[in-house]
Design a protein around this motif. Structure first.
Motif, mmCIF file in Angstrom:
data_model
loop_
_atom_site.group_PDB
_atom_site.id
_atom_site.type_symbol
_atom_site.label_atom_id
_atom_site.label_comp_id
_atom_site.label_asym_id
_atom_site.label_seq_id
_atom_site.Cartn_x
_atom_site.Cartn_y
_atom_site.Cartn_z
ATOM 1 N N LEU A 1 0.830 -1.209 0.000
ATOM 2 C CA LEU A 1 0.000 0.000 0.000
ATOM 3 C C LEU A 1 0.867 1.263 0.000
ATOM 4 O O LEU A 1 0.590 2.218 -0.742
ATOM 5 N N SER A 2 1.914 1.289 0.811
ATOM 6 C CA SER A 2 2.797 2.467 0.862
ATOM 7 C C SER A 2 3.500 2.683 -0.476
ATOM 8 O O SER A 2 3.629 3.823 -0.955
ATOM 9 N N ALA A 3 3.950 1.574 -1.093
ATOM 10 C CA ALA A 3 4.611 1.690 -2.389
ATOM 11 C C ALA A 3 3.648 2.193 -3.455
ATOM 12 O O ALA A 3 4.024 3.001 -4.322
ATOM 13 N N LEU A 4 2.388 1.722 -3.396
ATOM 14 C CA LEU A 4 1.401 2.163 -4.367
ATOM 15 C C LEU A 4 1.104 3.660 -4.224
ATOM 16 O O LEU A 4 1.012 4.388 -5.225
ATOM 17 N N ILE A 5 0.971 4.121 -2.989
ATOM 18 C CA ILE A 5 0.732 5.552 -2.746
ATOM 19 C C ILE A 5 1.918 6.379 -3.237
ATOM 20 O O ILE A 5 1.751 7.445 -3.847
ATOM 21 N N ALA A 6 3.145 5.889 -2.990
ATOM 22 C CA ALA A 6 4.337 6.611 -3.450
ATOM 23 C C ALA A 6 4.400 6.671 -4.969
ATOM 24 O O ALA A 6 4.738 7.718 -5.545
ATOM 25 N N LEU A 7 4.045 5.579 -5.639
ATOM 26 C CA LEU A 7 4.044 5.565 -7.097
ATOM 27 C C LEU A 7 2.997 6.511 -7.671
ATOM 28 O O LEU A 7 3.254 7.215 -8.661
ATOM 29 N N ILE A 8 1.810 6.526 -7.063
ATOM 30 C CA ILE A 8 0.759 7.439 -7.533
ATOM 31 C C ILE A 8 1.198 8.896 -7.355
ATOM 32 O O ILE A 8 1.016 9.736 -8.243
ATOM 33 N N GLY A 9 1.796 9.196 -6.196
ATOM 34 C CA GLY A 9 2.276 10.559 -5.964
ATOM 35 C C GLY A 9 3.374 10.956 -6.922
ATOM 36 O O GLY A 9 3.398 12.086 -7.426
ATOM 37 N N ALA A 10 4.306 10.024 -7.186
ATOM 38 C CA ALA A 10 5.378 10.321 -8.136
ATOM 39 C C ALA A 10 4.834 10.513 -9.545
ATOM 40 O O ALA A 10 5.275 11.407 -10.282
ATOM 41 N N ALA A 11 3.855 9.668 -9.933
ATOM 42 C CA ALA A 11 3.268 9.798 -11.271
ATOM 43 C C ALA A 11 2.541 11.119 -11.433
ATOM 44 O O ALA A 11 2.512 11.696 -12.535
ATOM 45 N N PHE A 12 1.965 11.639 -10.340
ATOM 46 C CA PHE A 12 1.249 12.912 -10.389
ATOM 47 C C PHE A 12 2.173 14.048 -10.814
ATOM 48 O O PHE A 12 1.730 15.013 -11.456
ATOM 49 N N PHE A 13 3.455 13.944 -10.480
ATOM 50 C CA PHE A 13 4.416 14.980 -10.850
ATOM 51 C C PHE A 13 5.195 14.618 -12.112
ATOM 52 O O PHE A 13 5.510 15.492 -12.924
ATOM 53 N N ILE A 14 5.524 13.344 -12.267
ATOM 54 C CA ILE A 14 6.418 12.945 -13.362
ATOM 55 C C ILE A 14 5.702 12.905 -14.706
ATOM 56 O O ILE A 14 6.251 13.329 -15.732
ATOM 57 N N VAL A 15 4.461 12.407 -14.729
ATOM 58 C CA VAL A 15 3.742 12.273 -15.999
ATOM 59 C C VAL A 15 3.563 13.625 -16.700
ATOM 60 O O VAL A 15 3.850 13.749 -17.905
ATOM 61 N N PRO A 16 3.083 14.687 -16.014
ATOM 62 C CA PRO A 16 3.000 15.985 -16.707
ATOM 63 C C PRO A 16 4.363 16.499 -17.174
ATOM 64 O O PRO A 16 4.449 17.142 -18.226
ATOM 65 N N LEU A 17 5.404 16.205 -16.391
ATOM 66 C CA LEU A 17 6.744 16.644 -16.792
ATOM 67 C C LEU A 17 7.187 15.932 -18.066
ATOM 68 O O LEU A 17 7.735 16.561 -18.984
ATOM 69 N N ILE A 18 6.939 14.632 -18.138
ATOM 70 C CA ILE A 18 7.293 13.878 -19.346
ATOM 71 C C ILE A 18 6.501 14.377 -20.548
ATOM 72 O O ILE A 18 7.034 14.523 -21.656
ATOM 73 N N ALA A 19 5.214 14.653 -20.320
ATOM 74 C CA ALA A 19 4.388 15.150 -21.420
ATOM 75 C C ALA A 19 4.873 16.515 -21.907
ATOM 76 O O ALA A 19 4.911 16.775 -23.119
ATOM 77 N N THR A 20 5.273 17.379 -20.983
ATOM 78 C CA THR A 20 5.790 18.692 -21.369
ATOM 79 C C THR A 20 7.096 18.564 -22.135
ATOM 80 O O THR A 20 7.316 19.245 -23.144
ATOM 81 N N PHE A 21 7.973 17.691 -21.660
ATOM 82 C CA PHE A 21 9.246 17.474 -22.356
ATOM 83 C C PHE A 21 9.021 16.908 -23.751
ATOM 84 O O PHE A 21 9.663 17.336 -24.725
#
Length: 275
Positions: A8-28
């Motif tokens: 559960l902790s790993a899943l929450i961390a992945l969701i939080g990281a994706a919330f920031f990383i995915v828009p950054l990848i899309a912008t790049f």
């Protein structure tokens, strides 16, 4: 008995990281599509070829460095004096240092214009040099909460009373003590506050725009109104620069304070006593 993997902790961390990383990848990815049908760094090349970009970046960097210097010269002696002489006033000083987070920048800059306009005793806004000074002052005010916290935490990690007594016993004045004893021992804290100040000042928009200064923040907004791919490239570069500052801040923050107590050689009697 082996511990269970915290799914559960790993899943929450992945969701939080994706919330920031995915828009950054899309912008790049979007910043690489300036040429139709292929990926290229044309948008980045276009940005670096612009003389305006180099000019506003140089102006913002200079103003930010001046804000760092002014902030250090104000905050370090203040935090030192409060901790050494008036520790009961620390809650009041800490509250005052948080005021820039409470007062909106637009209110701050209108107050500056009102106080230092054409009808004031010190009309800074009447000249470009005066307006630049006012801009640096605004940057210093915005960075006070971060600079003061960093410096105060650095002083909490050392015994400034003992260091001051040792320096004064060797004939050092109070100014010499601050410059040659306190500064070296909290240099990691000062660098942390300096990098935060630089990151905040470089992308500041409200004060810079209302004072009509050619800085990076208003330039980024203007590019977003006129172009499509170049603003994405600028956003990625600003993000990368901010993370570089954060990494450098972490590197300096994790270093131990300087081991050298005083920059001048202690008397022979003191050296023998230590041995």
């Amino acid at each position: 008995m082996s511990r269970r993997f915290p799914i559960l902790s790993a899943l929450i961390a992945l969701i939080g990281a994706a919330f920031f990383i995915v828009p950054l990848i899309a912008t790049f990815n979007f910043s690489l599509r300036m040429k139709r049908g292929e990926l290229s760094f044309e948008a980045y090349r276009s940005v670096f070829d612009s003389d305006v970009f180099l000019g506003v970046l140089g102006f913002s960097a200079t103003a930010s460095l001046m804000a760092i210097l002014m902030g250090v010269l104000i905050v370090v002696p203040t935090a030192y004096w409060v901790r050494l002489r008036v520790p009961r006033a620390r809650p009041v000083i800490e509250f005052l240092s948080l005021m820039p987070l409470i007062i909106p920048p637009v209110v701050l800059v209108f107050g500056y214009v009102r106080l230092y306009g054409s009808s004031s005793i010190l009309p800074l806004t009447m000249t470009e040099a005066g307006t630049n000074v006012l801009l640096v002052i605004g940057y210093v005010v915005l960075s006070v909460p971060y600079m003061y916290r960093a410096v105060d935490n650095g002083m909490a990690a050392i015994d400034i009373a003992t260091l001051t007594e040792a320096a004064e016993s060797l004939g050092a004045s109070r100014l010499r003590t601050i410059v040659f004893v306190i500064f070296p021992n909290i240099r990691s804290a000062i660098m942390s506050g300096a990098f935060l100040t630089f990151s905040i000042s470089l992308g500041e928009f409200v004060i810079t725009s209302l004072l009509n200064r050619p800085a990076f923040g208003p330039y980024l907004v203007q590019m977003g109104q006129d172009f499509a791919y170049q603003p994405a490239a600028l956003a990625i570069m600003a993000f990368a620069f901010t993370w570089i500052c954060m990494v450098l801040m972490e590197a300096f923050a994790t270093r131990k304070p300087g081991q050298r107590l005083l920059p001048w050689r202690a008397p022979r009697s003191v050296t023998k006593a230590k041995s």
